[in-house]
Design a protein around this motif. Structure first.
Motif, PDB file in Angstrom:
ATOM      1  N   HIS A   1       0.798  -1.232   0.000  1.00 19.80           N
ATOM      2  CA  HIS A   1       0.000   0.000   0.000  1.00 19.80           C
ATOM      3  C   HIS A   1       0.830   1.282   0.000  1.00 19.80           C
ATOM      4  O   HIS A   1       0.288   2.370  -0.156  1.00 19.80           O
ATOM      5  CB  HIS A   1      -0.938   0.002   1.214  1.00 19.80           C
ATOM      6  N   GLY A   2       2.134   1.184   0.201  1.00 22.36           N
ATOM      7  CA  GLY A   2       2.970   2.386   0.241  1.00 22.36           C
ATOM      8  C   GLY A   2       4.365   2.085  -0.263  1.00 22.36           C
ATOM      9  O   GLY A   2       4.664   0.964  -0.683  1.00 22.36           O
ATOM     10  N   HIS A   3       5.226   3.098  -0.212  1.00 18.39           N
ATOM     11  CA  HIS A   3       6.610   2.890  -0.633  1.00 18.39           C
ATOM     12  C   HIS A   3       7.516   3.896   0.068  1.00 18.39           C
ATOM     13  O   HIS A   3       7.078   4.965   0.487  1.00 18.39           O
ATOM     14  CB  HIS A   3       6.755   3.009  -2.157  1.00 18.39           C
ATOM     15  N   VAL A   4       8.788   3.515   0.197  1.00 16.44           N
ATOM     16  CA  VAL A   4       9.800   4.391   0.778  1.00 16.44           C
ATOM     17  C   VAL A   4      11.054   4.296  -0.071  1.00 16.44           C
ATOM     18  O   VAL A   4      11.206   3.387  -0.895  1.00 16.44           O
ATOM     19  CB  VAL A   4      10.141   3.992   2.238  1.00 16.44           C
ATOM     20  N   LYS A   5      11.957   5.254   0.120  1.00 12.54           N
ATOM     21  CA  LYS A   5      13.243   5.229  -0.560  1.00 12.54           C
ATOM     22  C   LYS A   5      14.290   4.582   0.335  1.00 12.54           C
ATOM     23  O   LYS A   5      14.337   4.832   1.539  1.00 12.54           O
ATOM     24  CB  LYS A   5      13.683   6.648  -0.931  1.00 12.54           C
ATOM     25  N   VAL A   6      15.134   3.774  -0.269  1.00 17.94           N
ATOM     26  CA  VAL A   6      16.258   3.183   0.460  1.00 17.94           C
ATOM     27  C   VAL A   6      17.350   4.243   0.566  1.00 17.94           C
ATOM     28  O   VAL A   6      17.730   4.849  -0.434  1.00 17.94           O
ATOM     29  CB  VAL A   6      16.794   1.933  -0.270  1.00 17.94           C
TER      30      VAL A   6
ATOM     31  N   TRP B   1      16.951   3.129  -4.308  1.00 15.65           N
ATOM     32  CA  TRP B   1      15.938   2.196  -4.774  1.00 15.65           C
ATOM     33  C   TRP B   1      14.634   2.399  -4.012  1.00 15.65           C
ATOM     34  O   TRP B   1      14.618   2.908  -2.888  1.00 15.65           O
ATOM     35  CB  TRP B   1      16.390   0.750  -4.566  1.00 15.65           C
ATOM     36  N   THR B   2      13.543   1.988  -4.627  1.00 15.65           N
ATOM     37  CA  THR B   2      12.229   2.021  -3.979  1.00 15.65           C
ATOM     38  C   THR B   2      11.982   0.700  -3.275  1.00 15.65           C
ATOM     39  O   THR B   2      12.318  -0.369  -3.792  1.00 15.65           O
ATOM     40  CB  THR B   2      11.126   2.263  -5.018  1.00 15.65           C
ATOM     41  N   PHE B   3      11.402   0.797  -2.086  1.00 15.20           N
ATOM     42  CA  PHE B   3      10.998  -0.397  -1.349  1.00 15.20           C
ATOM     43  C   PHE B   3       9.525  -0.254  -1.037  1.00 15.20           C
ATOM     44  O   PHE B   3       9.110   0.668  -0.320  1.00 15.20           O
ATOM     45  CB  PHE B   3      11.819  -0.554  -0.067  1.00 15.20           C
ATOM     46  N   ARG B   4       8.719  -1.132  -1.604  1.00 19.32           N
ATOM     47  CA  ARG B   4       7.274  -1.071  -1.401  1.00 19.32           C
ATOM     48  C   ARG B   4       6.893  -1.782  -0.108  1.00 19.32           C
ATOM     49  O   ARG B   4       7.451  -2.826   0.230  1.00 19.32           O
ATOM     50  CB  ARG B   4       6.558  -1.689  -2.600  1.00 19.32           C
ATOM     51  N   ILE B   5       5.947  -1.210   0.633  1.00 17.14           N
ATOM     52  CA  ILE B   5       5.607  -1.707   1.973  1.00 17.14           C
ATOM     53  C   ILE B   5       4.114  -2.006   2.094  1.00 17.14           C
ATOM     54  O   ILE B   5       3.307  -1.596   1.258  1.00 17.14           O
ATOM     55  CB  ILE B   5       6.035  -0.691   3.054  1.00 17.14           C
TER      56      ILE B   5
ATOM     57  N   TRP C   1      12.973  -5.001  11.603  1.00 17.92           N
ATOM     58  CA  TRP C   1      12.912  -5.409  10.202  1.00 17.92           C
ATOM     59  C   TRP C   1      11.569  -5.042   9.588  1.00 17.92           C
ATOM     60  O   TRP C   1      10.530  -5.200  10.211  1.00 17.92           O
ATOM     61  CB  TRP C   1      13.154  -6.910  10.088  1.00 17.92           C
ATOM     62  N   VAL C   2      11.623  -4.561   8.351  1.00 16.86           N
ATOM     63  CA  VAL C   2      10.427  -4.108   7.632  1.00 16.86           C
ATOM     64  C   VAL C   2      10.204  -5.025   6.432  1.00 16.86           C
ATOM     65  O   VAL C   2      11.122  -5.239   5.624  1.00 16.86           O
ATOM     66  CB  VAL C   2      10.590  -2.651   7.154  1.00 16.86           C
ATOM     67  N   TYR C   3       8.992  -5.538   6.311  1.00 12.75           N
ATOM     68  CA  TYR C   3       8.657  -6.415   5.184  1.00 12.75           C
ATOM     69  C   TYR C   3       8.202  -5.581   3.991  1.00 12.75           C
ATOM     70  O   TYR C   3       7.516  -4.567   4.144  1.00 12.75           O
ATOM     71  CB  TYR C   3       7.548  -7.384   5.589  1.00 12.75           C
ATOM     72  N   GLY C   4       8.565  -6.032   2.799  1.00 15.42           N
ATOM     73  CA  GLY C   4       8.116  -5.339   1.603  1.00 15.42           C
ATOM     74  C   GLY C   4       8.624  -6.006   0.337  1.00 15.42           C
ATOM     75  O   GLY C   4       9.027  -7.172   0.344  1.00 15.42           O
TER      76      GLY C   4
ATOM     77  N   VAL D   1      13.963  -5.894   5.243  1.00 13.56           N
ATOM     78  CA  VAL D   1      15.126  -5.006   5.279  1.00 13.56           C
ATOM     79  C   VAL D   1      15.128  -4.298   6.628  1.00 13.56           C
ATOM     80  O   VAL D   1      14.064  -3.912   7.136  1.00 13.56           O
ATOM     81  CB  VAL D   1      15.066  -3.959   4.136  1.00 13.56           C
ATOM     82  N   GLN D   2      16.306  -4.128   7.214  1.00  7.65           N
ATOM     83  CA  GLN D   2      16.370  -3.421   8.499  1.00  7.65           C
ATOM     84  C   GLN D   2      15.979  -1.955   8.317  1.00  7.65           C
ATOM     85  O   GLN D   2      16.346  -1.306   7.330  1.00  7.65           O
ATOM     86  CB  GLN D   2      17.762  -3.530   9.110  1.00  7.65           C
ATOM     87  N   ALA D   3      15.240  -1.443   9.304  1.00  8.99           N
ATOM     88  CA  ALA D   3      14.630  -0.120   9.198  1.00  8.99           C
ATOM     89  C   ALA D   3      15.646   0.997   8.985  1.00  8.99           C
ATOM     90  O   ALA D   3      15.346   1.988   8.315  1.00  8.99           O
ATOM     91  CB  ALA D   3      13.785   0.160  10.438  1.00  8.99           C
TER      92      ALA D   3
END
Length: 255
Positions: free
Chosen positions: A182-187, A209-213, A231-234, A245-247
């Motif tokens: 439902h969302g995304h963040v930048k690595v 890179w983009t990491f979708r969450i 840890w964040v799943y995506g 990936v670790q937060a």
């Protein structure tokens, strides 16, 4: 001296008291004697040497200059990597497990330098000993680097098999299940992509890179920011994989 009835009673009491005292002393000495050998046994157990650690990776030289990729190579993937081989700083690696002609390796030189990520995929043809192995839990002999280890000492493992913490073998899932995103963040810094929190490395993510969450904003279930080591799943489109990936590699998740 003639012992009358009164004197006889007092004599019996004294004799009984003496007998009880003698029995008590004897019993106490016997208990002490039986307890004393247990003390050294406990001390011996406390000072027994710890079992040697599990040997997780198979150390091997990189026999020619090759690329270590962040993720398992595939078509149409924008990936990153680093050089390894005789003329590079990464002359040896440790094989964790293998999959379809590539090995997931730990680069000890990058790890020592704090240069993330230090887990990546390399073609098995680039390695002197291109397999994962199960090593016995002994101090010596240790694993060889310049040539393959004897099969009788450390048997080779098939694809996607690796040692666990108790030195048993498990199958490594390199394709974690998909979940709604439902969302995304930048690595914001390079980091390892894993198949579970604190579990097996399956790839990596890179800066930009983009990491979708799974949530609209990168927050824990209680609405608070993640701790740096949580840890964040995506899903990583660049890696082409779901994973954790670790937060602290994504500033939006911790700020």
């Amino acid at each position: 001296m003639i012992i009358g009835p009164a004197h006889l009673d007092r004599f019996a009491v004294k004799a009984g008291t003496g007998l009880v005292l003698a029995l008590t002393l004897a019993t106490g000495n016997a208990a002490a004697a039986s307890a004393s050998p247990a003390t050294p046994a406990r001390s011996a157990a406390a000072t027994a040497p710890a079992e040697p650690k599990v040997h997780y990776t198979n150390s091997t030289l990189v026999k020619r200059n090759c690329e270590v990729f962040f993720n398992h190579p595939a078509k149409h993937r924008a990936d990153a990597g680093w050089p390894a081989g005789p003329s590079t700083a990464s002359k040896k690696v440790g094989v964790r497990y293998t999959a379809a002609g590539y090995a997931m390796v730990r680069d000890p030189q990058r790890q020592k330098a704090g240069q993330a990520p230090w887990w990546g995929w390399i073609n098995t043809k680039c390695l002197v000993d291109p397999v994962a192995r199960k090593f016995p839990r002994v101090l010596r002999p240790r694993d060889l680097t310049s040539r393959p280890d004897p099969e009788g000492y450390a048997p080779a493992l098939p694809d996607r098999h690796a040692t666990r913490g108790n030195n048993t073998i498990t199958i490594v899932d390199i394709t974690p299940a998909a979940k709604p995103l439902h969302g995304h963040v930048k690595v914001t810094s390079p980091g390892t992509l894993r198949n579970g929190a604190k579990k097996y490395a399956i790839g990596a993510v890179n800066t930009g890179w983009t990491f979708r969450i799974t949530r609209k904003h990168c927050r824990r279930q209680d609405g608070r920011p993640y701790g740096r080591k949580q840890w964040v799943y995506g899903y990583s489109p660049n890696a082409g994989r779901y994973g954790w990936v670790q937060a602290y590699h994504m500033s939006a998740c911790t700020g």
